[in-house]
Write an enzyme that holds these catalytic residues in place. Structure first.
Site, PDB file in Angstrom:
ATOM      1  N   ASP A  78      72.200  56.963  22.682  1.00  0.00           N
ATOM      2  CA  ASP A  78      73.078  56.606  21.566  1.00  0.00           C
ATOM      3  C   ASP A  78      73.562  55.165  21.669  1.00  0.00           C
ATOM      4  OD1 ASP A  78      73.106  58.956  20.113  1.00  0.00           O
ATOM      5  OD2 ASP A  78      74.697  59.843  21.343  1.00  0.00           O
ATOM      6  N   TYR A 105      71.500  61.273  34.590  1.00  0.00           N
ATOM      7  CA  TYR A 105      72.510  60.424  33.945  1.00  0.00           C
ATOM      8  C   TYR A 105      73.681  60.233  34.904  1.00  0.00           C
ATOM      9  CZ  TYR A 105      70.341  61.099  29.349  1.00  0.00           C
ATOM     10  OH  TYR A 105      69.486  61.111  28.276  1.00  0.00           O
TER      11      TYR A 105
END
Lengths: 275, 275
Positions: free
Chosen positions: A70, A128
């Site tokens: 994003d 992540y």
């Protein structure tokens, strides 16, 4: 009679290339190309890198990334593929592309991939990291790289909660509405919080990092996991809340979707392939 | 007859305040207020902080900083003073100002200073740090906080050179033209290079830091010292070049003025004072 020049230099063959890409996502509208009708294309990582490859190799390419990060999300190890026919030696490709890329994105490695390599389908796991700047002091020069949360966080409680995420579950309760996956089942291999921050301007312990790796992530899943672990760390949720969210599959039971700035795609692993 | 309200609440006395201020200098035109004629004032640290104090305390103040850091230079410990008459308790002052400051500047501490405290004249020593991002990899998210120099640097050679700066010298050879000091003599207490970079996204050893402390610095002196130490570290200058620059007092013999982004004002020390 054959043309001597043609036979001496055969045309380059079309090959598949695999890039590992790092970027500071703060000035990008995410990874995925966005070309709104009747408007200028938005500045995206895929858009910038694809256009740069096209200039360097003097041909149109289609760059396919493994993760559609994003807007504001960073990467140390995004992976993308493209096909091209070029004489540029592979050992010089990363440098050639980097020399034309802006300062907030970088090709870490460029490799020739097997022709059937699939950057999306062949992923075995991704990792992540979510960085929480956990002190009343301001993050100042790294404010676009961290989430600033100044209330104290109990890392032991967060790790108790994080351990409950490990395993194969339906993670619907940790996903934003609107994702288009038919199945939400995936496996988290590891989820761990640790105190970090040992270089200037960050004093030891000023940062808490949530690292999470698994075989697949739903939309906003890592940011919702981080937001939920923060609620546990500050004492609003008990660590057992994780079990309730997993069982209920109800997003409303989880913590907030914390901001994109703290999130970084660390690495993507692929199944072994014969060349 | 006296006014009951007046006698119950005496007016606050004018006091001198000492602030320690940290900032990310990349979006500021330096410390010093700049109000060009017939143009909008430039965004400077002193301008922003002074205006914010005025709003919080509802009175005009004159903020005097110890170091006029250049555009792009950062600070962890800038010191500034101002006089004000306010009932705001000193233990709440930093928080009150911070709540109105933008995200790239922060009051670290606010103290009541002796009435004759002088942020400029009473300095005994200052410490600067110059951060060199010393790897072919890009600094990405910290590119505004470091100087990116990708050739290898030999820290031992740099420390051999740095040690030659320590002591009382005329540092004219390490100053940009145009400074208005009558005397260039000052004392460097310590100058040392070290390998740093132990937190993400920086791998151990990816950064080299030049720390230098002394009782006074000429214009651009730390950036010219860093530029000279880099020339030593990469092998273009011998460490003895430092002695030659000091002896000749000729700026042309020193290395380049490396960019502002790598420089941070770490701390300023003051002589002990009775309150």
């Amino acid at each position: 009679m054959t043309d001597v020049n043609d036979s001496a230099v055969p045309p380059p063959t079309l090959r598949r290339y695999k890039l590992t890409i790092a970027y500071d996502g703060s000035q990008f509208h995410g990874w995925q190309k966005q070309e709104p009708p009747n408007a200028e294309p938005l500045r995206t990582v895929a858009g910038v890198v694809e256009a740069t490859i096209a200039r360097v190799l003097k041909q149109r390419v289609n760059l396919v990334g493994a993760s559609r990060t994003d807007a504001g999300v960073h990467a140390k190890g995004q992976v993308a593929q493209f096909d091209a026919a070029t004489r540029l030696p592979i050992e010089r490709m990363a440098e050639a592309i980097n020399s034309r890329l802006p300062a907030d994105v970088e090709i870490v490695t460029a490799e020739v991939a097997p022709p059937d390599f699939d950057a999306i389908q062949h992923v075995t796991s991704k990792c992540y990291r979510y960085r929480i700047f956990n002190t009343p002091r301001r993050p100042l020069g790294i404010r676009h790289m961290v989430y600033h949360f100044w209330h104290g966080l109990d890392v032991e409680r967060m790790n108790d909660a994080a351990a409950r995420l490990v395993g194969t579950h339906d993670f619907e309760g940790f996903a934003s509405a609107g994702h288009n996956r038919l199945t939400n089942g995936s496996t988290i291999n590891a989820c761990q919080d640790e105190e970090r921050g040992d270089g200037p301007p960050v004093a030891r312990g000023d940062e808490k990092h949530s690292g999470v790796s698994g075989d697949g992530f739903l939309y906003n899943m890592v940011r919702i996991i981080a937001g939920t672990l923060i609620e546990v760390g500050r004492g609003r949720f008990e660590p057992t809340r994780i079990d309730e969210i997993l069982a209920s599959r109800d997003r409303a039971h989880a913590g907030p979707t914390v901001e994109a700035a703290g999130l970084c795609l660390e690495w993507i692993a692929y199944r072994q392939q014969a060349m």
